[in-house]
Design a protein around this motif. Structure first.
Motif, mmCIF file in Angstrom:
data_model
loop_
_atom_site.group_PDB
_atom_site.id
_atom_site.type_symbol
_atom_site.label_atom_id
_atom_site.label_comp_id
_atom_site.label_asym_id
_atom_site.label_seq_id
_atom_site.Cartn_x
_atom_site.Cartn_y
_atom_site.Cartn_z
ATOM 1 N N ALA A 226 33.041 19.009 51.187
ATOM 2 C CA ALA A 226 32.258 19.964 51.287
ATOM 3 C C ALA A 226 32.764 21.193 51.862
ATOM 4 N N TYR A 227 33.699 20.965 52.847
ATOM 5 C CA TYR A 227 34.594 22.156 53.479
ATOM 6 C C TYR A 227 35.286 22.993 52.363
ATOM 7 N N GLU A 228 36.121 21.884 51.525
ATOM 8 C CA GLU A 228 36.636 22.509 50.466
ATOM 9 C C GLU A 228 35.907 23.436 49.591
ATOM 10 N N ALA A 229 34.724 23.068 49.276
ATOM 11 C CA ALA A 229 33.825 23.758 48.333
ATOM 12 C C ALA A 229 33.231 25.097 48.983
ATOM 13 N N ALA A 230 33.251 24.892 50.336
ATOM 14 C CA ALA A 230 32.648 26.448 51.004
ATOM 15 C C ALA A 230 33.949 27.112 51.445
ATOM 16 N N ILE A 314 26.081 28.487 44.234
ATOM 17 C CA ILE A 314 26.736 29.941 44.855
ATOM 18 C C ILE A 314 27.573 30.685 44.044
ATOM 19 N N ALA A 315 28.840 29.748 43.723
ATOM 20 C CA ALA A 315 29.853 30.347 43.242
ATOM 21 C C ALA A 315 29.512 30.728 41.761
ATOM 22 N N GLU A 330 35.935 27.463 39.152
ATOM 23 C CA GLU A 330 36.413 26.077 38.740
ATOM 24 C C GLU A 330 36.780 25.087 39.398
ATOM 25 N N ARG A 331 37.285 25.744 40.759
ATOM 26 C CA ARG A 331 37.569 24.567 42.020
ATOM 27 C C ARG A 331 36.289 24.070 42.393
#
Length: 506
Positions: A226-230, A314-315, A330-331
């Motif tokens: 979730a940190y990577e997504a943020a 959100i992205a 995409e990430r």
């Protein structure tokens, strides 16, 4: 789905983190500790979402206990001012977030030393921001790009490198260096201060207050993913800290930027101090006890999965608005696939889409209908649709509080004449194009109605019960509506579609 369960002990976390910060301050013979704060120092809603039970203001409450010994430097990257980078949780730009942070720190009786604009390049918009601060008696400093960084350590640690930055006058033993978000230049500011202090004969130290990634959780634990997504727009990637593994034979999770920069930071600190670094790994540099506060791992895993889906939505919307590039979107999609979840696993999404589809199929008048669904505290769903009278989010809020208050659908909370009067003000006096009332207008009308209508008063008192509820809208919200929903504490996502084909969407 796990609903309203606690998986994290805020008390244990504060106790652990406080103890280890004090150890850093007290150990050795240093006069001062520069403590870089990774993540949000205040209103850390990301941590609150992925670690249910986390106090969003835990970090600032911790610092409040040390207020006699601490002062704060706030860093902001000049480029984030010129691009109007936004803090997603509050829908405000980073320059406004700096102002909000100053006000918040003052409420907690924390001393604000100054604001540092990093990588300054004489941009007019940045100069306006600096002037605004100076004229409100907030000290500001300009730090330009450090010559030689990152490869030429001799040039970095010289009068042409860190020496070219003005020294920030500090007096207290703990200097907290924070910013509105990642990439604000906090590390460079800390190292610049180390250089100047050693030149002045003061012995000082550096450490980092970390929350994510959590070093003692598995690399692919949903909380770490979730940190990577943020931070997808920053291209942060979690990795095993190879330096820590080599030094101690112990696996620890860190992220690419810290791992890439560690050998350079270690050499810079050694060049400044003339001594061997006390740190053998980037994990050593951090004070991160969040993992020890987790009490129910499964609860945190589920909450983190929901956050990964949320970040994907959100992205999608930010990509539609032109705020991020396609690789960041995409990430987020890849991270969602990696953890084995999909958008429809956010339970509130499908009820909104289904109701919108149903309305469109039953009547052509609803071809452009927008629907918002709210997942209620008991796990049920309430919807609201857009109309000539009000936007979908306003309708959904009214329906939700009527549901909580046990008021029937057929009982109006706001007199029709009041709605007409506000619409007249909007269109005929203020010359606005759209007549549909937004969330703020509807809540204001509800407040006035509550003075004479007991049902409206009873419903209004239920607004507080919506805090933390998940919400999904089938179209992108206006900035104003999103801010109101965020202020109510709702967890909002949207489909990446605009309400109208008009290019100006206020």
């Amino acid at each position: 789905m796990i609903v309203n369960k606690i998986g994290f002990s805020a008390e244990k976390y504060i106790e652990e983190q406080s103890k280890h910060i004090l150890e850093r301050i007290d150990s050795g013979e240093s006069e001062r500790l520069y403590l870089e704060f990774g993540g949000k120092l205040v209103h850390d809603k990301h941590a609150m979402r992925v670690l249910p039970g986390f106090d969003e203001n835990a970090k600032i409450k911790l610092l409040q206990k040390m207020s006699d010994h601490a002062e704060i430097i706030i860093c902001i990257y000049a480029g984030d001012i010129t691009t109007n980078k936004t803090r997603q949780d509050f829908g405000i730009t980073y320059d406004l977030e700096v102002l909000r942070l100053i006000d918040t720190f003052r409420k907690y009786d924390l001393a604000i030393n100054s604001v540092v604009v990093t990588r300054y390049e004489e941009q007019p918009a940045v100069d306006m921001f600096i002037n605004k601060l100076n004229r409100r008696d907030i000290r500001t400093y300009k730090h330009k790009v450090t010559k030689g960084y990152p490869t030429d350590v001799d040039l970095i640690v010289s009068e042409e490198g860190y020496g070219a930055n003005p020294y920030i006058e500090v007096t207290k033993p703990l200097v907290v260096v924070t910013g509105p978000g990642g990439g604000s230049g906090k590390l460079a500011t800390c190292l610049s201060q180390l250089y100047h202090d050693y030149r002045l004969g003061a012995k000082v130290r550096y450490a980092k207050f970390e929350t994510f990634p959590i070093w003692n959780l598995p690399l692919k634990h949903p909380v770490n993913v979730a940190y990577e997504a943020a931070t997808a727009d920053l291209k942060d990637v979690n990795m095993i800290d190879s330096f820590h593994l080599e030094a101690y034979g112990e696996k620890a999770v860190n992220y690419n930027r810290d791992l890439e920069v560690f050998p350079i930071v270690k050499r810079i600190i050694e060049k400044i101090t003339g001594e061997e670094s006390e740190y053998q790994s980037p994990t050593d540099m951090g004070v991160n006890r969040a993992g020890f506060g987790i009490t129910e791992d499964e609860v945190c895993r589920e909450a983190a999965k929901q956050e990964i889906i949320r970040r994907y939505f959100i992205a999608e919307c930010n990509y539609k608005k032109g705020k991020i590039e396609g690789d960041a979107l995409e990430r987020c999609k890849l991270l969602m696939d990696e953890i084995g979840v999909k958008p429809s696993d956010r339970a509130v999404v499908q009820p909104a889409r289904d109701y919108a589809e149903k309305k469109r199929n039953c009547d052509k008048r609803y071809e452009n209908v927008v629907v918002m669904a709210i997942e209620m505290p008991d796990g049920s769903f309430v919807t609201g649709r857009s109309s000539r009278r009000m936007v979908a989010s306003a309708a959904a809020i009214l329906n939700a509080i009527k549901n909580l208050a046990g008021i029937g659908d057929d009982m109006p909370l706001i007199p029709y004449t009041a709605l007409q009067a506000i619409q007249y003000l909007r269109t005929d006096i203020l010359n606005q194009d759209r007549s549909s009332l937004n969330c703020e207008e509807i809540l204001s009308a509800l407040t006035i109605s509550a003075t004479t209508n007991p049902a409206a008063q009873m419903a209004m008192q239920k607004l507080l019960l919506l805090k933390g509820c998940r919400v999904h809208c089938t179209a992108i919200l206006s900035d104003k509506d999103e801010q109101v929903l965020n202020s109510l504490g709702l967890d909002v996502t949207c489909d990446p579609e605009y309400v109208t084909t008009n290019l100006y969407f206020g």
